[in-house]
Design an enzyme around this catalytic site. Sequence first.
Site, PDB file in Angstrom:
ATOM      1  N   SER A 101       0.845  -1.214  -0.132  1.00  0.00           N
ATOM      2  CA  SER A 101      -0.050  -0.115  -0.122  1.00  0.00           C
ATOM      3  C   SER A 101       0.856   1.398   0.058  1.00  0.00           C
ATOM      4  O   SER A 101       1.574   1.525  -0.988  1.00  0.00           O
ATOM      5  CB  SER A 101      -0.856   0.008   1.275  1.00  0.00           C
ATOM      6  OG  SER A 101      -1.826   1.135   1.009  1.00  0.00           O
ATOM      7  N   ASP A 240      -2.349   6.603  -3.765  1.00  0.00           N
ATOM      8  CA  ASP A 240      -1.206   5.985  -3.110  1.00  0.00           C
ATOM      9  C   ASP A 240      -0.821   4.701  -3.899  1.00  0.00           C
ATOM     10  O   ASP A 240      -1.205   4.659  -4.905  1.00  0.00           O
ATOM     11  CB  ASP A 240      -1.494   5.547  -1.469  1.00  0.00           C
ATOM     12  CG  ASP A 240      -2.497   4.231  -1.635  1.00  0.00           C
ATOM     13  OD1 ASP A 240      -3.308   4.057  -2.495  1.00  0.00           O
ATOM     14  OD2 ASP A 240      -2.610   3.524  -0.324  1.00  0.00           O
ATOM     15  N   ASP A 242      -0.985   1.722  -4.231  1.00  0.00           N
ATOM     16  CA  ASP A 242      -1.757   0.673  -4.694  1.00  0.00           C
ATOM     17  C   ASP A 242      -3.257   1.034  -5.149  1.00  0.00           C
ATOM     18  O   ASP A 242      -4.134   0.219  -5.370  1.00  0.00           O
ATOM     19  CB  ASP A 242      -2.042  -0.548  -3.522  1.00  0.00           C
ATOM     20  CG  ASP A 242      -2.838  -0.334  -2.517  1.00  0.00           C
ATOM     21  OD1 ASP A 242      -2.909   0.744  -2.179  1.00  0.00           O
ATOM     22  OD2 ASP A 242      -3.241  -1.142  -1.768  1.00  0.00           O
ATOM     23  N   ASP A 244      -5.991   2.493  -3.482  1.00  0.00           N
ATOM     24  CA  ASP A 244      -7.112   2.519  -2.809  1.00  0.00           C
ATOM     25  C   ASP A 244      -7.200   3.756  -1.852  1.00  0.00           C
ATOM     26  O   ASP A 244      -8.019   3.770  -1.141  1.00  0.00           O
ATOM     27  CB  ASP A 244      -7.200   1.177  -1.844  1.00  0.00           C
ATOM     28  CG  ASP A 244      -6.131   1.049  -0.875  1.00  0.00           C
ATOM     29  OD1 ASP A 244      -5.232   1.830  -0.634  1.00  0.00           O
ATOM     30  OD2 ASP A 244      -5.951  -0.023  -0.025  1.00  0.00           O
TER      31      ASP A 244
END
Length: 449
Positions: A101, A240, A242, A244
């Site tokens: 993430s 960010d 990833d 999400d």
Amino acid sequence: MVRKYFGTDGIRGAVGTFPITPDFVLKLGWAAGCVFAREGRSKIVIGKDTRISGYMFESALEAGLSAAGVDVLLTGPMPTPAIAYLAKTFRADAGIVISASHNAYQDNGIKFFSSKGTKLPDAVEMAIEAQMDLAMTTVSSDMLGKAKRIDDAAGRYIEYCKGTINGALSLKGMKIVLDCANGATYHVAPSVFSELGAQVVEIASSPDGLNINKDCGATDVARLRKAVVNESADIGIALDGDGDRLILVDHAGEVVDGDEILFIIAMMMHRRDELSGGVVGTLMSNFGLEKALSNLDIPFLRANVGDRYVLELLSQQGWLLGGEGSGHIVCRHLSTTGDGIVAALQVLKAMNELGETLHVLKSQMAKLPQVMINVPLPKGVNPLAMPSLRNEVEKAELLLNNTGRVLLRPSGTEPLLRVMVEGVDPNQVARIAADLAESVENYTRRVEI
């Protein structure tokens, strides 16, 4: 239930340090494959972000799943919410994302989604952990899983994102600065916004395996703020690593965080009579959000920190909208998980429908001063059990006199204790937070000695 490996958002840690090692991930793939294959032949989608270790762990997962007799669909770099979506559209038994993430490239992790695009139920996670305790075996050669690459994964997800606004939004004449965090959205997010008519200025969209989230993205918007002002843009969008998580910047270069984003979307949905209930935040959500929603007669509930808990409470209530101040925004009528691109489109839709700039919309929610200090927490140390610290928290709450909050919470993904203080007086808030953080640090030093 006590988990050995799974945290609030999958399994995460430093690459090369247990459990984020090739041998562990190989066996994790095998264990997950065994669990999902119990109902017969199984198929699992695997995606990843752009960090260099993703290649290694993708191969390890693929081998483990194949050994368990599971077919694998590989997407290459794709946002986390895209894998949740693709797991559903390909009728897969699960989706797996290789990502840490918002963390730096030295970390990585494994997240799972169910066939419905939701986080795995606790029972399935526990079954995978139980399988990890068994010796690894391999199915017969004629039963080995096959691997296939999905060549049109990016195109499918781009069309899905655009479809969430039902063709009702044109971004023609709008200038957007887009920060992709050198992460998984680099090859999809620019297309989404440009195909809707916007002039897109890209930053941090050239991943090299090592620069993901480095001085960019939703966790560091300094570069984006400067670019928005210099480009005279209407809005800045920061995702960010990833994809999400979402943080915005208005035309004046001011940051618009997850709480404010949540309020803007809620306000639009409320005016359209589409909210279907209330809004879910977390224990960390700013009290200003709760107050602003109350002024609109919109119910508000707090879940534990973590998008899985936001989703659980939304599902229990039958509500559609929830999120976190960090920028995880869940539009449950559109997506099964937090999706930065989808949330950004909803804000752009609100700006269009309400005829206001982002700056004006966010000003309708007055945030209380809030300070959060992350204190490193050695393994096995629990300062929350310290009576003297509990006493200090009670004294702090008395000082705030019911005009603020104190919250001490262990991180679910990092070895940190988050010390959060919120109140009317910013100087008082900062002083209380610093004092509490110092108390925690002193306690941890004594324990280590």
